[in-house]
Scaffold this motif. Structure first.
Motif, mmCIF file in Angstrom:
data_model
loop_
_atom_site.group_PDB
_atom_site.id
_atom_site.type_symbol
_atom_site.label_atom_id
_atom_site.label_comp_id
_atom_site.label_asym_id
_atom_site.label_seq_id
_atom_site.Cartn_x
_atom_site.Cartn_y
_atom_site.Cartn_z
ATOM 1 N N LYS A 30 -34.339 31.727 -31.719
ATOM 2 C CA LYS A 30 -34.958 32.361 -30.557
ATOM 3 C C LYS A 30 -34.213 31.911 -29.301
ATOM 4 C CE LYS A 30 -39.530 32.804 -32.660
ATOM 5 N NZ LYS A 30 -39.383 34.221 -32.956
ATOM 6 N N MET A 31 -33.583 32.876 -28.633
ATOM 7 C CA MET A 31 -32.800 32.545 -27.442
ATOM 8 C C MET A 31 -33.722 32.430 -26.230
ATOM 9 S SD MET A 31 -29.360 34.377 -25.866
ATOM 10 C CE MET A 31 -28.253 33.915 -27.204
ATOM 11 N N LYS A 32 -33.554 31.368 -25.464
ATOM 12 C CA LYS A 32 -34.349 31.186 -24.244
ATOM 13 C C LYS A 32 -33.981 32.257 -23.235
ATOM 14 C CE LYS A 32 -35.051 26.208 -24.630
ATOM 15 N NZ LYS A 32 -34.758 24.881 -24.054
ATOM 16 N N THR A 33 -34.990 32.655 -22.471
ATOM 17 C CA THR A 33 -34.779 33.650 -21.421
ATOM 18 C C THR A 33 -35.366 33.121 -20.109
ATOM 19 O OG1 THR A 33 -36.883 34.799 -21.753
ATOM 20 C CG2 THR A 33 -35.016 35.533 -23.115
ATOM 21 N N LEU A 59 -15.562 30.530 -27.419
ATOM 22 C CA LEU A 59 -16.918 30.970 -27.076
ATOM 23 C C LEU A 59 -17.597 31.537 -28.320
ATOM 24 C CD1 LEU A 59 -16.198 32.858 -23.714
ATOM 25 C CD2 LEU A 59 -17.432 30.696 -23.951
ATOM 26 N N ASN A 60 -18.922 31.458 -28.344
ATOM 27 C CA ASN A 60 -19.697 32.069 -29.418
ATOM 28 C C ASN A 60 -20.075 33.496 -29.032
ATOM 29 O OD1 ASN A 60 -19.703 29.577 -30.733
ATOM 30 N ND2 ASN A 60 -21.661 28.970 -29.854
ATOM 31 N N VAL A 61 -20.098 34.381 -30.024
ATOM 32 C CA VAL A 61 -20.607 35.741 -29.818
ATOM 33 C C VAL A 61 -21.849 35.901 -30.686
ATOM 34 C CG1 VAL A 61 -18.464 36.860 -29.082
ATOM 35 C CG2 VAL A 61 -18.949 36.648 -31.518
ATOM 36 N N TYR A 62 -22.801 36.680 -30.181
ATOM 37 C CA TYR A 62 -24.117 36.771 -30.811
ATOM 38 C C TYR A 62 -24.491 38.223 -31.102
ATOM 39 C CZ TYR A 62 -24.393 32.104 -28.742
ATOM 40 O OH TYR A 62 -24.124 30.800 -28.382
ATOM 41 N N PRO A 77 -22.301 36.015 -23.762
ATOM 42 C CA PRO A 77 -22.703 35.423 -22.493
ATOM 43 C C PRO A 77 -21.811 34.214 -22.213
ATOM 44 C CG PRO A 77 -24.167 34.673 -24.235
ATOM 45 C CD PRO A 77 -23.088 35.507 -24.898
ATOM 46 N N PHE A 78 -21.470 33.978 -20.950
ATOM 47 C CA PHE A 78 -20.612 32.828 -20.669
ATOM 48 C C PHE A 78 -20.876 32.261 -19.278
ATOM 49 C CE2 PHE A 78 -18.274 36.289 -18.809
ATOM 50 C CZ PHE A 78 -17.606 35.750 -17.716
ATOM 51 N N LEU A 79 -20.562 30.995 -19.141
ATOM 52 C CA LEU A 79 -20.604 30.277 -17.869
ATOM 53 C C LEU A 79 -19.187 29.852 -17.523
ATOM 54 C CD1 LEU A 79 -23.567 28.006 -18.925
ATOM 55 C CD2 LEU A 79 -23.712 29.580 -16.998
ATOM 56 N N ASP A 80 -18.863 29.815 -16.225
ATOM 57 C CA ASP A 80 -17.530 29.371 -15.819
ATOM 58 C C ASP A 80 -17.624 28.681 -14.464
ATOM 59 O OD1 ASP A 80 -16.229 31.334 -13.567
ATOM 60 O OD2 ASP A 80 -17.679 32.422 -14.797
ATOM 61 N N ARG A 99 -25.510 26.618 -23.387
ATOM 62 C CA ARG A 99 -24.616 25.655 -22.729
ATOM 63 C C ARG A 99 -23.249 25.585 -23.408
ATOM 64 N NH1 ARG A 99 -23.746 24.285 -17.809
ATOM 65 N NH2 ARG A 99 -22.226 22.616 -17.804
ATOM 66 N N GLU A 100 -23.212 25.793 -24.728
ATOM 67 C CA GLU A 100 -21.922 25.715 -25.435
ATOM 68 C C GLU A 100 -20.987 26.867 -25.055
ATOM 69 O OE1 GLU A 100 -24.973 27.194 -28.590
ATOM 70 O OE2 GLU A 100 -24.923 25.773 -26.903
ATOM 71 N N ASN A 101 -21.499 27.855 -24.327
ATOM 72 C CA ASN A 101 -20.646 28.961 -23.902
ATOM 73 C C ASN A 101 -20.144 28.795 -22.465
ATOM 74 O OD1 ASN A 101 -20.678 30.276 -26.359
ATOM 75 N ND2 ASN A 101 -21.020 32.275 -25.443
#
Length: 198
Positions: free
Chosen positions: A82-85, A110-113, A131-134, A183-185
């Protein structure tokens, strides 16, 4: 009689002669389509007050350096989670694979879902969510990260175009429930491509 004729002629001119449509802004088809969606009251995530004066989203300059060839590795044994929103909603996703690529002389992964509900909808059978953070987040781009839409590749490589990175709807309106980027992304580089902060 002359007055009635003039009145009808005036109405005919008003109805028949539409103003020329304002050309949609954007360097690419992706940008023009996104701007069109944001202008459309039936699709736009913008609040009414923001949509009233909306002309176009703010994009980084399109840069081919942010179009990368990525090695794709599927991860078939992953368990759904379950992904947090940004709200209490917890949609079910599964990690579908990993993409590895070079950007600005460095290697990143990066992970893809896959969204387990969305994959059963027509037209989304091969949809992947990236989804990604930079390092632009919270400054030039939205603090919560950005998203890219991808398709399941036929082989073990895919093209990722960071120029198509877009903000979650909750960047524009808090009524939306948006997946929080895992966070891992996070990639430790400035991705100066795609949609900027609103």
């Amino acid at each position: 009689m002359k007055t009635i004729y003039s009145l009808f002629f005036g109405i005919f001119l008003l109805l028949g002669c539409n103003q020329p449509k304002e050309r949609l802004q954007g360097e690419t088809e992706f940008q023009r389509n996104l701007n069109s969606e944001f202008k459309d009251a039936s699709k736009s995530p913008l609040k009414k007050k923001d949509r009233r004066d909306f002309k176009a989203l703010d994009f980084f300059k399109v840069d081919s350096a942010y179009v990368v060839q990525a090695a794709f590795r599927s991860t078939p044994d992953e368990k759904p989670f379950k992904m947090k929103t940004t709200t209490d909603r917890l949609p079910e996703y599964v990690k579908y694979g990993e993409v590895t690529f070079n950007l600005k002389g460095e290697s990143f992964q990066l992970n893809v879902y896959r969204d387990l509900d969305l994959m059963n909808e027509e037209g989304f059978e091969d949809y992947l969510f990236l989804p990604f953070l930079d390092d632009t987040n919270g400054d030039e781009s939205y603090g919560g990260g950005r998203y890219i839409d991808l398709k399941i590749p036929e082989g073990n490589s895919m093209t990722i175009d960071f120029n198509t990175a877009y903000n979650p709807y909750c960047a524009y309106n808090e009524k939306y429930s948006c997946p929080i980027v895992p966070r891992e992304n996070y990639i430790d580089v400035e991705v100066r491509a795609g949609v900027k902060a609103f």
